[in-house]
Design a protein around this motif. Structure first.
Motif, PDB file in Angstrom:
ATOM      1  N   LEU A   1       0.836  -1.208   0.000  1.00  0.00           N
ATOM      2  CA  LEU A   1       0.000   0.000   0.000  1.00  0.00           C
ATOM      3  C   LEU A   1       0.871   1.258   0.000  1.00  0.00           C
ATOM      4  O   LEU A   1       0.633   2.188  -0.784  1.00  0.00           O
ATOM      5  CB  LEU A   1      -0.918  -0.005   1.226  1.00  0.00           C
ATOM      6  N   ASP A   2       1.872   1.299   0.858  1.00  0.00           N
ATOM      7  CA  ASP A   2       2.733   2.488   0.946  1.00  0.00           C
ATOM      8  C   ASP A   2       3.413   2.766  -0.392  1.00  0.00           C
ATOM      9  O   ASP A   2       3.504   3.917  -0.826  1.00  0.00           O
ATOM     10  CB  ASP A   2       3.796   2.302   2.036  1.00  0.00           C
ATOM     11  N   ALA A   3       3.884   1.706  -1.052  1.00  0.00           N
ATOM     12  CA  ALA A   3       4.559   1.874  -2.351  1.00  0.00           C
ATOM     13  C   ALA A   3       3.566   2.360  -3.401  1.00  0.00           C
ATOM     14  O   ALA A   3       3.889   3.217  -4.223  1.00  0.00           O
ATOM     15  CB  ALA A   3       5.212   0.565  -2.778  1.00  0.00           C
ATOM     16  N   CYS A   4       2.346   1.839  -3.365  1.00  0.00           N
ATOM     17  CA  CYS A   4       1.311   2.265  -4.322  1.00  0.00           C
ATOM     18  C   CYS A   4       0.934   3.723  -4.082  1.00  0.00           C
ATOM     19  O   CYS A   4       0.695   4.482  -5.021  1.00  0.00           O
ATOM     20  CB  CYS A   4       0.066   1.389  -4.198  1.00  0.00           C
ATOM     21  N   ARG A   5       0.875   4.114  -2.832  1.00  0.00           N
ATOM     22  CA  ARG A   5       0.480   5.481  -2.474  1.00  0.00           C
ATOM     23  C   ARG A   5       1.440   6.508  -3.062  1.00  0.00           C
ATOM     24  O   ARG A   5       1.068   7.627  -3.371  1.00  0.00           O
ATOM     25  CB  ARG A   5       0.450   5.614  -0.946  1.00  0.00           C
ATOM     26  N   MET A   6       2.691   6.110  -3.252  1.00  0.00           N
ATOM     27  CA  MET A   6       3.702   7.058  -3.754  1.00  0.00           C
ATOM     28  C   MET A   6       3.733   7.159  -5.280  1.00  0.00           C
ATOM     29  O   MET A   6       4.555   7.867  -5.844  1.00  0.00           O
ATOM     30  CB  MET A   6       5.089   6.632  -3.257  1.00  0.00           C
ATOM     31  N   LEU A   7       2.829   6.434  -5.942  1.00  0.00           N
ATOM     32  CA  LEU A   7       2.938   6.305  -7.400  1.00  0.00           C
ATOM     33  C   LEU A   7       2.672   7.587  -8.196  1.00  0.00           C
ATOM     34  O   LEU A   7       3.389   7.879  -9.134  1.00  0.00           O
ATOM     35  CB  LEU A   7       1.977   5.227  -7.895  1.00  0.00           C
TER      36      LEU A   7
ATOM     37  N   SER B   1      -8.711  -5.332   0.938  1.00  0.00           N
ATOM     38  CA  SER B   1      -7.609  -5.034   0.018  1.00  0.00           C
ATOM     39  C   SER B   1      -6.925  -3.745   0.436  1.00  0.00           C
ATOM     40  O   SER B   1      -7.558  -2.687   0.463  1.00  0.00           O
ATOM     41  CB  SER B   1      -8.117  -4.881  -1.417  1.00  0.00           C
ATOM     42  N   PHE B   2      -5.644  -3.832   0.742  1.00  0.00           N
ATOM     43  CA  PHE B   2      -4.875  -2.619   1.045  1.00  0.00           C
ATOM     44  C   PHE B   2      -4.709  -1.774  -0.220  1.00  0.00           C
ATOM     45  O   PHE B   2      -4.719  -0.545  -0.158  1.00  0.00           O
ATOM     46  CB  PHE B   2      -3.498  -2.991   1.623  1.00  0.00           C
ATOM     47  N   VAL B   3      -4.569  -2.439  -1.353  1.00  0.00           N
ATOM     48  CA  VAL B   3      -4.325  -1.724  -2.619  1.00  0.00           C
ATOM     49  C   VAL B   3      -5.526  -0.848  -2.996  1.00  0.00           C
ATOM     50  O   VAL B   3      -5.368   0.268  -3.501  1.00  0.00           O
ATOM     51  CB  VAL B   3      -4.009  -2.746  -3.748  1.00  0.00           C
ATOM     52  N   SER B   4      -6.733  -1.345  -2.711  1.00  0.00           N
ATOM     53  CA  SER B   4      -7.949  -0.600  -3.097  1.00  0.00           C
ATOM     54  C   SER B   4      -8.011   0.789  -2.481  1.00  0.00           C
ATOM     55  O   SER B   4      -8.682   1.678  -3.019  1.00  0.00           O
ATOM     56  CB  SER B   4      -9.203  -1.369  -2.669  1.00  0.00           C
ATOM     57  N   GLU B   5      -7.310   0.979  -1.360  1.00  0.00           N
ATOM     58  CA  GLU B   5      -7.333   2.292  -0.703  1.00  0.00           C
ATOM     59  C   GLU B   5      -6.778   3.394  -1.598  1.00  0.00           C
ATOM     60  O   GLU B   5      -7.116   4.564  -1.425  1.00  0.00           O
ATOM     61  CB  GLU B   5      -6.527   2.251   0.604  1.00  0.00           C
TER      62      GLU B   5
END
Ligand code: DQA
Length: 154
Positions: free
Chosen positions: A92-98, A120-124
């Motif tokens: 999630l943290d890595a996706c948030r920085m995208l 799902s953490f990613v869905s956030e």
């Protein structure tokens, strides 16, 4: 003369155990192998004049490295985080920085399955989620990224 700017590829990143698609629970995930899905995805992207970097890993750190790489090298990301979807704050943290269009994909429909797959953490942080459509979900995800990129550039 107007110079054409090069569009960065879409990163299609696949998490653990997806290397075994085709033989892994085909009644849940379908019979296509990951290599076959990769080919279909590349063809769909090509039709939209987009390139694709298609990868799979069973190692969470490697996935995090790829997501960090995507911050500057990808135009958008399609992510099937597989089991990490439901467990990984690091993902999630890595996706948030995208700061790029992000579509979450699952071959199966996790909401029809065990309760622990409904989180799902990613869905956030994903712009969209496509699940339950087997391999076709990846192709719709390419269409979605193409549309989001068009929106951003107009
Ligand atoms: C999956 C769904 C996840 O719950 C599971 O852990 C996977 C695959 C899917 O594509 O349906 O490995 O992400």
């Amino acid at each position: 003369m107007a110079r054409k700017t090069k569009v960065l590829p879409i990163y299609v990143l696949n998490g653990p155990n997806l290397n075994l698609l085709g033989t892994r629970e085909p009644e849940v995930y379908g019979r296509m192998t990951l290599a076959e899905i990769g080919k279909a995805v590349a063809a769909r992207a090509k039709a939209a004049s987009l390139g694709v970097v298609f990868r799979q890993t069973n190692h969470e750190g490697e996935m995090i490295d790829w997501l960090q790489e995507a911050r500057t090298k990808a135009s958008g990301v399609i992510l099937n985080g597989a089991g990490w979807t439901h467990t990984s704050v690091a993902l999630l943290d890595a996706c948030r920085m995208l700061d790029r269009p992000l579509i979450e994909v699952h071959l199966s429909n996790p909401y029809k399955r065990e309760a622990y797959r409904r989180r799902s953490f990613v869905s956030e942080v994903a712009d969209g989620v496509i699940c339950g459509l087997r391999a076709q979900g990846y192709l719709f995800a390419i269409d979605a990224i193409a549309a989001l990129l068009k929106d951003r550039n107009t």
